[in-house]
Design a protein around this motif. Structure first.
Motif, PDB file in Angstrom:
ATOM      1  N   ASP A 169       0.846  -1.199   0.000  1.00 47.35           N
ATOM      2  CA  ASP A 169       0.000   0.000   0.000  1.00 47.35           C
ATOM      3  C   ASP A 169       0.880   1.247   0.000  1.00 47.35           C
ATOM      4  N   GLY A 170       0.868   1.966  -1.118  1.00 49.23           N
ATOM      5  CA  GLY A 170       1.701   3.156  -1.220  1.00 49.23           C
ATOM      6  C   GLY A 170       1.345   4.215  -0.207  1.00 49.23           C
ATOM      7  N   MET A 201      -2.517   7.523  -4.072  1.00 47.53           N
ATOM      8  CA  MET A 201      -3.709   7.463  -4.897  1.00 47.53           C
ATOM      9  C   MET A 201      -3.296   6.972  -6.277  1.00 47.53           C
ATOM     10  N   GLU A 202      -4.244   6.541  -7.086  1.00 46.43           N
ATOM     11  CA  GLU A 202      -3.933   6.133  -8.450  1.00 46.43           C
ATOM     12  C   GLU A 202      -3.450   7.341  -9.242  1.00 46.43           C
ATOM     13  N   ILE A 203      -2.331   7.162  -9.967  1.00 40.41           N
ATOM     14  CA  ILE A 203      -1.783   8.268 -10.739  1.00 40.41           C
ATOM     15  C   ILE A 203      -1.491   7.821 -12.168  1.00 40.41           C
ATOM     16  N   ASN A 238       5.814   1.404  -8.090  1.00 41.03           N
ATOM     17  CA  ASN A 238       4.510   0.790  -8.314  1.00 41.03           C
ATOM     18  C   ASN A 238       4.284  -0.316  -7.274  1.00 41.03           C
ATOM     19  N   PRO A 239       3.268  -0.197  -6.390  1.00 46.73           N
ATOM     20  CA  PRO A 239       3.019  -1.232  -5.375  1.00 46.73           C
ATOM     21  C   PRO A 239       2.730  -2.606  -5.965  1.00 46.73           C
ATOM     22  N   SER A 243      -2.169   2.452  -6.532  1.00 43.10           N
ATOM     23  CA  SER A 243      -1.599   2.799  -5.226  1.00 43.10           C
ATOM     24  C   SER A 243      -1.555   1.603  -4.283  1.00 43.10           C
ATOM     25  N   ARG A 244      -2.188   0.496  -4.675  1.00 44.87           N
ATOM     26  CA  ARG A 244      -2.319  -0.634  -3.744  1.00 44.87           C
ATOM     27  C   ARG A 244      -2.369  -1.947  -4.525  1.00 44.87           C
ATOM     28  N   ALA A 245      -1.789  -2.987  -3.964  1.00 45.96           N
ATOM     29  CA  ALA A 245      -1.858  -4.333  -4.528  1.00 45.96           C
ATOM     30  C   ALA A 245      -2.071  -5.321  -3.391  1.00 45.96           C
TER      31      ALA A 245
END
Length: 477
Positions: A213-214, A223-225, A235-236, A335-337
């Motif tokens: 989690d970024g 957040m998504e960018i 990149n997470p 932003s998250r995986a």
């Protein structure tokens, strides 16, 4: 079992056939899905009512920190007491993936056999309802049960039985279990040749979620960018993929977590011999057809693959999610995986060491930012081959002229360690005939009426449970 008693029970079961289907459909129509916290209390209340309707003297709901449990007693005044394990929860489902509505229990033709398609049909509501049908037959005919029964049911098995220990640790439950000769779980795992595998244990399981989690780690965006920023911002998703890759060897399946294999006990020569003796003609082809696989890991032969299946712990990715998965591209950087992982455990691995070893392994490789969210975790089970419940099962199968093989370990898992480990320390075994499949998958099914005399429909399955109870009553302990 006296012939007259067998005939009376068989007639009662046959007369109850349509009502048995209706009861099973009612149970299926109430999906207790613990992962979604759906119908927890309602599921326990229905389980309680089903036990009382079947003839249990009492059925008490036991609150836990999660889904409640149910404890039932049926005192027949017999010298032998059998413990039974039920689960009343089921797995999640996506209705659009099914050929039939998953909560209706419709009957369809499958290779000339009549099966019920529904979530929970084989895992575990179908076999459990069939055992209750057998108990109802004793009640309907006024026949005393040959054994006493204590039954423990939970609603969290599909999420790892997080609070099952609160149920088995209840003073009344613990005292009742202490007086039992063993524990059974109803199943319907007959082969096409009519044969039954008797499993003398099962692997344990640990479920965890790994998260990159970024926003919380600082390694990636909050957040998504735009994906153009991949040159400057971590990149997470890649971060998680790199961490996951360390968990297995380059072959993609051998566990590589530090210390993971330290306490793995190899199969004995006797256990390997059990597996070899259990390979029946056509069993490999049937297994491949059922799972739609073309071969086994590493191109292994079937015998080697079966030994691996019983003996080896596993590291499995259940699901892997990150970023955009819609139509077309989005040129975004997530932003998250997240990854959902399960580990299958064998003796003498300790369930309470799983998270600590995983954490230490990731930290050593610089993945301190990867979050570990534990789920359900429980250990493996083992049962001696000369246990009374095993002897009774062998006797019942022999009397029914059904072949059987002994297998040291089921590759799947259930929370039986709560029974087989101290302080309870009871043997536990899966009991039943009949068939079903697609557990946890779309179009889960349970055999209702068979076109093959070697494979049992539900009426014959119910009578088999009655025969097993009589065999258990006569077994030396």
């Amino acid at each position: 079992m006296p012939a007259a008693t067998r005939d009376a029970l068989s007639e009662a079961i046959a007369a109850d056939h349509d009502q048995a289907l209706s009861r099973l459909r009612e149970w299926i129509a109430l999906p207790t899905i613990n992962a979604e916290k759906l119908n927890r209390q309602e599921g326990a209340e229905l389980m309680q009512r089903m036990l009382l309707d079947a003839g249990f003297d009492s059925a008490r709901i036991i609150p836990t920190d999660g889904a409640p449990g149910v404890f039932g007693r049926l005192d027949a005044g017999a010298p032998v007491t059998l413990a039974v394990y039920f689960m009343y929860d089921v797995k999640q489902f996506e209705a659009h993936e099914w050929s039939q509505p998953p909560l209706e229990g419709r009957l369809v033709d499958r290779d000339g056999k009549t099966v019920m398609i529904a979530r929970g049909a084989i895992n575990q509501k179908g076999p459990e309802a069939t055992l209750l049908t057998a108990i109802r037959a004793f009640k309907a005919t006024g026949t005393p049960l040959p054994v006493n029964i204590v039954l423990v049911a939970e609603g969290e098995e599909e999420t790892g039985s997080e609070n099952f220990g609160q149920i088995t640790g209840d003073p009344e439950v613990a005292k009742a279990l202490a007086g039992a000769v063993g524990v059974i779980l109803p199943v319907a795992w007959q082969g096409d040749d009519g044969g039954v595998d008797i499993f003398l244990g099962a692997k344990g399981v640990a479920e965890v979620q790994l998260v990159a989690d970024g926003a919380t780690s600082g390694r990636g965006p909050g957040m998504e960018i735009h994906s153009s920023m991949a040159a400057s911002v971590e990149n997470p998703a890649w971060r998680l993929v790199k961490a996951l890759d360390t968990l297995v060897a380059d072959d993609g399946y051998t566990p590589a977590i530090d210390g993971w294999m330290d306490h793995v006990r190899p199969l004995s020569k006797e256990q390997v011999a059990m597996i070899e003796a259990g390979i029946r003609p056509g069993s490999e082809a049937a297994a491949k057809k059922e799972m739609m696989v073309q071969g086994w890991i590493g191109g292994e032969d079937y015998r080697t693959s079966l030994v691996r299946l019983a003996s080896q712990p596993t590291v499995n990715i259940q699901g892997l999610v990150s970023g955009y998965m819609g139509p077309g591209g989005k040129t975004s950087l997530p932003s998250r995986a997240e990854a959902k992982i399960d580990f299958r455990l064998v003796p003498d691995m300790r369930a309470d060491e799983v998270v600590a070893k995983l954490r230490a392994h990731l930290d050593k490789r610089g993945f301190q930012d990867i979050q570990i969210v534990p789920g359900g975790i429980y250990g493996p089970t083992e049962t001696p081959g000369d246990a009374a419940i095993v002897d009774a099962l062998v006797t019942t199968l022999a009397a029914a002229d059904l072949p059987h093989t002994l297998n040291p370990r089921l590759a799947g898992s259930w929370p039986g360690y709560r029974f087989t480990d101290p302080p309870v320390s009871l043997p536990a075994v899966f009991v039943g005939i009949g068939q079903g499949g697609q557990a946890h998958a779309p179009d889960e099914w349970y055999l209702i009426e068979s076109n093959d005399p070697k494979v049992a429909g539900i009426d014959r399955q119910a009578l088999f449970y009655a025969e097993f109870l009589y065999a258990l009553a006569k077994t030396k302990r």
